[in-house]
Design a protein around this motif. Structure first.
Motif, PDB file in Angstrom:
ATOM      1  N   ILE A 163       1.907   4.193  -9.502  1.00 52.35           N
ATOM      2  CA  ILE A 163       1.159   5.385  -9.932  1.00 52.35           C
ATOM      3  C   ILE A 163       2.097   6.369 -10.622  1.00 52.35           C
ATOM      4  O   ILE A 163       1.783   6.916 -11.684  1.00 52.35           O
ATOM      5  CB  ILE A 163       0.454   6.053  -8.727  1.00 52.35           C
ATOM      6  CG1 ILE A 163      -0.719   5.192  -8.247  1.00 52.35           C
ATOM      7  CG2 ILE A 163      -0.040   7.451  -9.094  1.00 52.35           C
ATOM      8  CD1 ILE A 163      -1.346   5.688  -6.974  1.00 52.35           C
TER       9      ILE A 163
ATOM     10  N   GLU B  87       0.811  -1.214   0.000  1.00 54.22           N
ATOM     11  CA  GLU B  87       0.000   0.000   0.000  1.00 54.22           C
ATOM     12  C   GLU B  87       0.849   1.271   0.000  1.00 54.22           C
ATOM     13  O   GLU B  87       0.513   2.235  -0.685  1.00 54.22           O
ATOM     14  CB  GLU B  87      -0.937   0.002   1.212  1.00 54.22           C
ATOM     15  CG  GLU B  87      -2.030  -1.048   1.140  1.00 54.22           C
ATOM     16  CD  GLU B  87      -2.923  -0.836  -0.069  1.00 54.22           C
ATOM     17  OE1 GLU B  87      -3.404   0.300  -0.265  1.00 54.22           O
ATOM     18  OE2 GLU B  87      -3.131  -1.794  -0.829  1.00 54.22           O
TER      19      GLU B  87
ATOM     20  N   ASN C 203      -8.508   9.109 -11.016  1.00 52.42           N
ATOM     21  CA  ASN C 203      -8.986  10.054 -10.009  1.00 52.42           C
ATOM     22  C   ASN C 203      -7.869  10.963  -9.525  1.00 52.42           C
ATOM     23  O   ASN C 203      -7.646  11.131  -8.334  1.00 52.42           O
ATOM     24  CB  ASN C 203      -9.604   9.296  -8.821  1.00 52.42           C
ATOM     25  CG  ASN C 203     -10.873   8.571  -9.189  1.00 52.42           C
ATOM     26  OD1 ASN C 203     -11.931   9.170  -9.317  1.00 52.42           O
ATOM     27  ND2 ASN C 203     -10.765   7.267  -9.382  1.00 52.42           N
TER      28      ASN C 203
ATOM     29  N   GLY D  24      -4.533  10.704  -9.948  1.00 53.08           N
ATOM     30  CA  GLY D  24      -3.329  10.076  -9.431  1.00 53.08           C
ATOM     31  C   GLY D  24      -2.043  10.726  -9.876  1.00 53.08           C
ATOM     32  O   GLY D  24      -1.013  10.561  -9.238  1.00 53.08           O
TER      33      GLY D  24
ATOM     34  N   SER E  81      -0.140  12.460  -7.338  1.00 48.97           N
ATOM     35  CA  SER E  81       0.377  11.724  -6.191  1.00 48.97           C
ATOM     36  C   SER E  81       1.886  11.854  -6.080  1.00 48.97           C
ATOM     37  O   SER E  81       2.425  12.133  -5.020  1.00 48.97           O
ATOM     38  CB  SER E  81      -0.007  10.246  -6.296  1.00 48.97           C
ATOM     39  OG  SER E  81      -1.407  10.100  -6.275  1.00 48.97           O
TER      40      SER E  81
ATOM     41  N   GLU F  48      -6.629   4.729  -9.452  1.00 49.23           N
ATOM     42  CA  GLU F  48      -6.044   5.944  -8.873  1.00 49.23           C
ATOM     43  C   GLU F  48      -5.749   6.979  -9.956  1.00 49.23           C
ATOM     44  O   GLU F  48      -5.969   8.172  -9.767  1.00 49.23           O
ATOM     45  CB  GLU F  48      -4.752   5.586  -8.123  1.00 49.23           C
ATOM     46  CG  GLU F  48      -4.954   4.766  -6.869  1.00 49.23           C
ATOM     47  CD  GLU F  48      -5.460   5.590  -5.703  1.00 49.23           C
ATOM     48  OE1 GLU F  48      -5.474   6.840  -5.810  1.00 49.23           O
ATOM     49  OE2 GLU F  48      -5.838   4.991  -4.688  1.00 49.23           O
TER      50      GLU F  48
ATOM     51  N   ARG G  76      -5.824  -1.398  -9.153  1.00 47.70           N
ATOM     52  CA  ARG G  76      -5.739  -0.283  -8.204  1.00 47.70           C
ATOM     53  C   ARG G  76      -5.114   0.966  -8.825  1.00 47.70           C
ATOM     54  O   ARG G  76      -5.593   2.081  -8.640  1.00 47.70           O
ATOM     55  CB  ARG G  76      -4.928  -0.748  -6.992  1.00 47.70           C
ATOM     56  CG  ARG G  76      -4.594   0.334  -5.987  1.00 47.70           C
ATOM     57  CD  ARG G  76      -5.788   0.753  -5.158  1.00 47.70           C
ATOM     58  NE  ARG G  76      -5.400   1.744  -4.192  1.00 47.70           N
ATOM     59  CZ  ARG G  76      -4.804   1.477  -3.028  1.00 47.70           C
ATOM     60  NH1 ARG G  76      -4.551   0.206  -2.702  1.00 47.70           N
ATOM     61  NH2 ARG G  76      -4.499   2.441  -2.197  1.00 47.70           N
TER      62      ARG G  76
END
Length: 635
Positions: A497, A489, A541, A543, A546, A538, A534
């Motif tokens: 990402i 995680e 949305n 990502g 990030s 991300e 996953r």
């Protein structure tokens, strides 16, 4: 291998439609289009600029989604989103504790308008004795001081060509991308009131950007200049710059002035000024606070740069009565310059003698700045007018407001030389005690310090060792799953990402190195399932905001204790919190996407469990760290 895209604009449209609870047919009806058209959009059909704006409003896209959506439609994510974001302040303070406060040479963190956010003790000592000034004190805004203060030429020697010309090129770039910002507009107005500055801006800067493009803005990183230091006289100094990863969208940059003579710093300060038991996020002693607490060191207005919220009334007052100032150069002026170079091509002959097949009227509109060319026209315009690559990349930035795709993951001899200079200033053992590495656009390690090598000395030495590639270590090294706490995680997903965002920024024209890495991810079932599930979610949305490991985040390391046995890699480990920070050298930022990473190991300290830097990590018997500093270079 034909590269595929990890995300399309159509996927964002589908994701927002589902979030609003519409079927395809219902969305098409409400939007005013046919179901067939809508289905095509979601499945990768071309989206025009007008349709993209309409879809953004209809689907009520949040800012992050909208930025990502327009980036995929236009081929470029908007680069400049203002000059300050107060929401970043807590992350900025953590970043400062690692990359500004510990440095012994004068170092400052500025926002996108060159307002001072933080400085270290050496910077405050170098500039703190200047008398009060209402707008141009060097501890409030160093660039306003350089351009407008009556005593600036006493400090910045060879003022016009050595200092001002370069900063005016950078200002022209910032101003073009954010010309409605009141602080930048006020600076442009003041430039126009100086005959010298206005000549430089409208003649010399215009010519330089027209002929050298983005290279002129970023290639100055590491240049040697002359400065006057009180008590020492004239000295040569090197100006190096890095961009905090969390503040890259608002133009943050950290600038360091360092003596070119080894062992002779610009400013002599007692070592005690850097010693502190302060806790994270305050980190090591932030010199702006240390100096601020010493009454009389600098005037009150200088402290505005450290305040959480700058005085809004100042910005309002500065813009009263302004006319709208001009930019240094426009897209049309650049096109005209290259069309008129020998052999000069008449406007009405462009479509007849070049590959650019547009009508005379449409081309006139481009040169008159009545219209902007579409990004997909740039390769043809480049070929037709024989525009250099660096200037074409500047045009990309001016048209889209976003980054052009990188030109490679690493450069040639000049790149290597510049990288080594930068590494000496920001990550070498002599300047940075925190484990740090400098990496190219494929996360291959260019240089690291000894602390970084020691941190991973227990890991098996192979092609995936973190002193060779941080990304490959996270993805493929067995030790990563034991050392990196909550590996999936907190480490794997953010890294993928960042990788996906890098692929998106290149459309379907990936660098061979990135294509090869994509293929390796595909071959690993766990990595590919994570990437396809996953990570794609991300990226749909926002990502791309990030960033690698999310700059300024606290994560965890499970580090070996003195009893560690490599045959039992999961045992005899102790968990430590780690502050991860990231930046990009100015000269690598746009062309290569290189980054520097630091991992400051922390431990609980004090009655309330505050986090403080670890003084000494346990030594694992039988493991010897490889050398650090500039000896640690990758080919």
């Amino acid at each position: 291998m034909a590269p595929g895209e990890p995300l399309t604009a159509g996927e964002i449209v589908r994701s927002r439609r589902l979030a609003l609870g519409y079927s395809q047919e219902e969305a098409a009806l409400r939007f005013g289009a046919s179901p067939r058209w809508w289905s095509g959009i979601e499945n990768g059909a071309h989206i025009t600029a007008g349709a993209a704006v309409a879809l953004q409003h209809f689907l009520k896209m949040p800012r992050e989604d909208a930025d990502q959506f327009f980036g995929l439609v236009n081929g470029s994510v908007r680069f400049f989103k203002g000059i300050r974001d107060a929401g970043l302040d807590s992350v900025t303070r953590s970043w400062v504790s690692a990359h500004v406060a510990p440095l012994r040479e004068p170092t400052v963190l500025l926002d996108g308008g060159w307002n001072l956010l933080h400085c270290n003790a050496a910077w405050a000592a170098l500039f703190g004795d200047f008398p009060p000034h209402p707008t141009d004190h060097p501890l409030d805004n160093p660039v306003r001081f350089m351009l407008f203060h009556p005593r600036a030429q006493e400090v910045f020697l060879n003022w016009e060509q050595g200092w001002v010309f370069t900063i005016l090129c950078q200002f022209a770039h910032h101003y073009h991308l954010n010309h409605d910002n009141p602080e930048l507009r006020h600076m442009r107005q003041r430039i126009s009131e100086s005959d010298v500055l206005e000549r430089l801006f409208t003649v010399d800067v215009r010519k330089e950007l027209t002929t050298h493009g983005l290279d002129r803005i970023y290639a100055s990183d590491g240049e040697v200049r002359e400065i006057y230091v009180p008590g020492k006289g004239e000295m040569q100094c090197r100006l190096t710059t890095c961009i905090p990863w969390h503040g890259r969208w608002v133009g943050y940059q950290a600038c360091k002035l360092s003596s070119v003579i080894k062992g002779q710093p610009l400013v002599d300060l007692p070592p005690s000024i850097y010693e502190s038991d302060a806790t994270v996020p305050n980190g090591l002693k932030i010199a702006s606070e240390a100096v601020d607490s010493a009454s009389g060191n600098h005037p009150p207005q200088a402290r505005a740069g450290y305040q959480k919220d700058r005085d809004r009334a100042i910005a309002v007052r500065l813009t009263q009565g302004l006319r709208y100032p001009d930019v240094a150069v426009t897209v049309g002026q650049i096109l005209r310059y290259y069309r008129e170079l020998p052999p000069k091509i008449p406007q009405n002959r462009i479509r007849h003698v070049t590959p650019l097949k547009i009508s005379d009227r449409k081309y006139r509109d481009l040169e008159s700045d009545t219209a902007l060319p579409q990004l997909d026209m740039l390769p043809t315009i480049k070929e037709a007018l024989k525009i250099p690559t660096s200037v074409t990349r500047l045009l990309h930035r001016m048209i889209s407001g976003g980054h052009p795709p990188t030109i490679g993951v690493r450069g040639g001899a000049e790149f290597e030389s510049q990288a080594r200079v930068w590494a000496r200033e920001f990550i070498d053992d002599a300047v940075q005690p925190i484990p740090s590495s400098l990496e190219d656009g494929q996360w291959n390690v260019i240089a690291h310090n000894a602390a970084y090598a020691a941190l991973f000395s227990h890991a098996a030495d192979n092609e995936n060792h973190p002193t060779k590639s941080s990304f490959r270590y996270v993805m493929f090294h067995e030790d990563a799953r034991h050392t990196l706490a909550n590996w999936h995680e907190e480490w794997l997903v953010p890294s993928l990402i960042e990788f996906g965002a890098k692929l998106i920024s290149h459309g379907d024209d990936w660098h061979p190195e990135l294509a090869q890495m994509y293929e390796e991810v595909r071959q690993d079932p766990l990595l590919w399932d994570t990437f396809n599930g996953r990570v794609r979610a991300e990226l749909r949305n926002g990502g791309m905001d990030s960033g690698f490991l999310i700059d300024g985040g606290i994560r965890g390391f499970n580090l070996p204790t003195a009893e560690y046995d490599p045959s039992k890699p999961a045992e005899n480990r102790k968990r430590y919190p780690v502050l991860i920070t990231s930046s990009s050298p100015l000269h690598m930022f746009v062309n290569y996407g290189g980054q520097a990473f630091s991992a400051q190991v922390l431990e609980e300290s004090g009655p309330f469990g505050e986090l403080a830097p670890v003084r000494q990590l346990p030594i694992v018997p039988g493991f010897t760290a490889r050398p650090g500093g500039l000896l640690a270079t990758a080919g």
